[in-house]
Design an enzyme around this catalytic site. Structure first.
Site, PDB file in Angstrom:
ATOM      1  N   ASP A 111       9.177   2.626   1.698  1.00  0.00           N
ATOM      2  CA  ASP A 111       8.041   3.287   2.164  1.00  0.00           C
ATOM      3  C   ASP A 111       8.065   3.256   3.973  1.00  0.00           C
ATOM      4  OD1 ASP A 111       5.315   4.264   3.208  1.00  0.00           O
ATOM      5  OD2 ASP A 111       4.663   3.632   1.311  1.00  0.00           O
ATOM      6  N   PHE A 141       0.909  -1.268  -0.016  1.00  0.00           N
ATOM      7  CA  PHE A 141      -0.115  -0.066  -0.019  1.00  0.00           C
ATOM      8  C   PHE A 141       0.896   1.203  -0.081  1.00  0.00           C
ATOM      9  CE2 PHE A 141      -2.605   3.541   1.892  1.00  0.00           C
ATOM     10  CZ  PHE A 141      -3.551   3.440   1.036  1.00  0.00           C
ATOM     11  N   LYS A 195       2.243   9.921   8.470  1.00  0.00           N
ATOM     12  CA  LYS A 195       1.701   9.258   9.508  1.00  0.00           C
ATOM     13  C   LYS A 195       2.118   9.929  10.970  1.00  0.00           C
ATOM     14  CE  LYS A 195      -1.006   5.474   8.213  1.00  0.00           C
ATOM     15  NZ  LYS A 195      -0.635   4.948   6.780  1.00  0.00           N
TER      16      LYS A 195
HETATM   17  C1  LIG Z   1      -0.974   5.221   5.116  1.00  0.00           C
HETATM   18  C2  LIG Z   1      -0.024   4.833   4.287  1.00  0.00           C
HETATM   19  C3  LIG Z   1       0.397   5.339   3.201  1.00  0.00           C
HETATM   20  C4  LIG Z   1      -0.554   6.571   2.772  1.00  0.00           C
HETATM   21  O1  LIG Z   1      -0.415   7.838   3.479  1.00  0.00           O
HETATM   22  P1  LIG Z   1      -1.650   8.849   3.474  1.00  0.00           P
HETATM   23  O2  LIG Z   1      -1.226  10.235   4.367  1.00  0.00           O
HETATM   24  O3  LIG Z   1      -2.826   8.341   3.531  1.00  0.00           O
HETATM   25  O4  LIG Z   1      -1.298   9.637   1.863  1.00  0.00           O
HETATM   26  C5  LIG Z   1       1.290   5.186   2.188  1.00  0.00           C
HETATM   27  N1  LIG Z   1       2.017   4.165   2.554  1.00  0.00           N
HETATM   28  C6  LIG Z   1       1.966   3.411   3.541  1.00  0.00           C
HETATM   29  C7  LIG Z   1       2.921   2.247   4.162  1.00  0.00           C
HETATM   30  C8  LIG Z   1       1.135   3.758   4.434  1.00  0.00           C
HETATM   31  O5  LIG Z   1       0.927   3.040   5.698  1.00  0.00           O
END
Ligand SMILES: *Cc1c(COP(=O)(O)O)cnc(C)c1O
Length: 404
Positions: A224, A139, A253
């Protein structure tokens, strides 16, 4: 006073229906508790989806926001911003990074990383070499480029045509990655531990092998760390437990202590790829967000807190393993630090609903994995409370199944 039902009815009318929301109207937060419109307290093991790593309304973050709000809330990135400069220094000094690009969310941080990868590779090797490999069940966000990077059909459905130039391989499988690399590959983008994919931890040595593969083929390694970063897995960043360094890392986050902010950290020479005029964001790294993030960072980058996170995670996992011994419905427990998943032999949604009724906030990812990402300050007593609640829910669930 507006009643809970009135808020819900109004919300379902005028707010976009992009989320399936629980019937909870959130009005206040304190530490590991969220308080609803009727004054009911919930034990919060979701923490705004791994955002409130310091708990709700941490006093240091609150004070920094108050102070900055009365000084300078926003100014353009046409000017130098002291809080932004200070935060970039803190991030670089505590990581592999040399420069930081600031934005407002995780998806935007990943967008910046994808643009950096393409620009670097295009400038150096020509425009054909633009492919990015990511993992299935990953994700990376909800914008079109990050949806294209995300390896989940349910996230991509309905938005074709997606961006060309993305390939997905099984997470944790180094051979699959090796075979996917071709002459047009420029980068590999991975979560160190998959969050939304169901708290999936790659086999030991996987990320190290990925790093070597990237070195051999001159590919950028983009990690990420939006969910794993900022102490969540017991070190400031998850890559620090893998004996590697990425070229680019994305954060969001927990970075702002609850205030929206994202960051892309890059090392030299890649950190210079996005030069003047190539990328930007009106709000990115604004004074209010970066002041909050400095306060949050200084609390999170604390060896005692990180040690506490690891120790609490060990205790939590042991408690969950005991729970597993009592309830065959639990198929597995996995996690690192306070990023923990419990795989169930049934759908997780009914369990989450029952937990909510009993004042416990958790969520479910990948259909059957309960996800626990509490504030890093969560106490053993609060974990025991969660275990008791889950114990009784699973007991009822089993009883329900056998009598049905
Ligand atoms: C939450 C998340 C995102 C997206 O972040 P947003 O602030 O909602 O755009 C991307 N990568 C990972 C691994 C995430 O947990």
């Amino acid at each position: 006073m507006t009643s809970t039902q009135q808020w819900i009815d109004q919300g379902l009318t005028t707010v976009a229906g992009t989320y399936g929301r629980y019937p909870l109207v959130a009005v206040r937060g304190e530490g590991c508790r969220l308080i609803d419109n009727d004054g009911k307290q919930y034990l919060d093991f979701l923490a705004g989806v791994a955002v409130n790593n310091l708990g709700h309304c941490h006093p240091a973050v609150v004070a920094a926001i108050r102070e900055q709000a009365g000084t300078l809330i926003h100014c353009s990135n046409f000017y130098h911003i002291p809080t932004q400069i200070e935060l970039s220094r803190l991030l670089c000094e505590s990581s592999f990074g040399n420069r930081v690009f600031f934005c407002n969310s995780g998806a935007e941080a990943n967008e910046a990383a994808l643009k950096l990868a393409r620009k670097w590779s295009g400038d150096k090797f020509g425009p054909q070499r633009h492919e990015i490999i990511s993992a299935t069940a990953s994700f990376h966000g909800r914008t079109l480029a990050t949806v294209s990077a995300t390896g989940q059909e349910k996230v991509q459905a309905g938005f074709a045509p997606l961006l060309p130039g993305f390939k997905h391989v099984a997470f944790g499988d180094i051979e699959a990655l090796r075979q996917a690399v071709g002459p047009n590959t420029c980068a590999v983008m991975l979560e160190p531990i998959q969050g939304e994919g169901g708290i999936r931890i790659p086999p030991p040595g996987y990320l190290k092998a990925v790093r070597e593969l990237c070195n051999d083929h001159q590919l950028l390694l983009i990690l990420d760390e939006i969910q794993t970063g900022l102490g969540r897995t017991g070190t400031l960043f998850a890559y620090q437990q893998e004996d590697i360094e990425p070229d680019v890392m994305t954060l969001a986050k927990a970075l702002g202590g609850g205030v929206p902010i994202g960051a892309m950290v890059a090392r030299d020479p890649y950190s210079d790829v996005l030069g003047s005029g190539t990328h930007g964001s009106t709000f990115g790294g604004n004074p209010l967000a970066t002041a909050a993030a400095i306060a949050a960072f200084n609390e999170l980058n604390n060896p005692e807190l990180l040690h506490q996170c690891r120790a609490t995670g060990t205790f939590f996992m042991a408690q969950l393993e005991q729970l597993k011994g009592r309830h065959p419905l639990i198929l597995g427990v996995r996690g690192r630090g306070l990023m923990i998943g419990v795989e169930l032999g049934c759908e997780g949604a009914p369990i989450v609903n029952k937990a909510l009724e009993r004042g416990l906030l958790i969520n479910c990812t990948a259909g059957n994995v309960l996800r626990f990402v509490p504030p890093l300050i969560v106490s053993h007593a609060e974990i025991s409370q969660l275990i008791d609640i889950l114990d009784s829910i699973f007991s009822e669930h089993n009883a329900g199944v056998t009598t049905a």
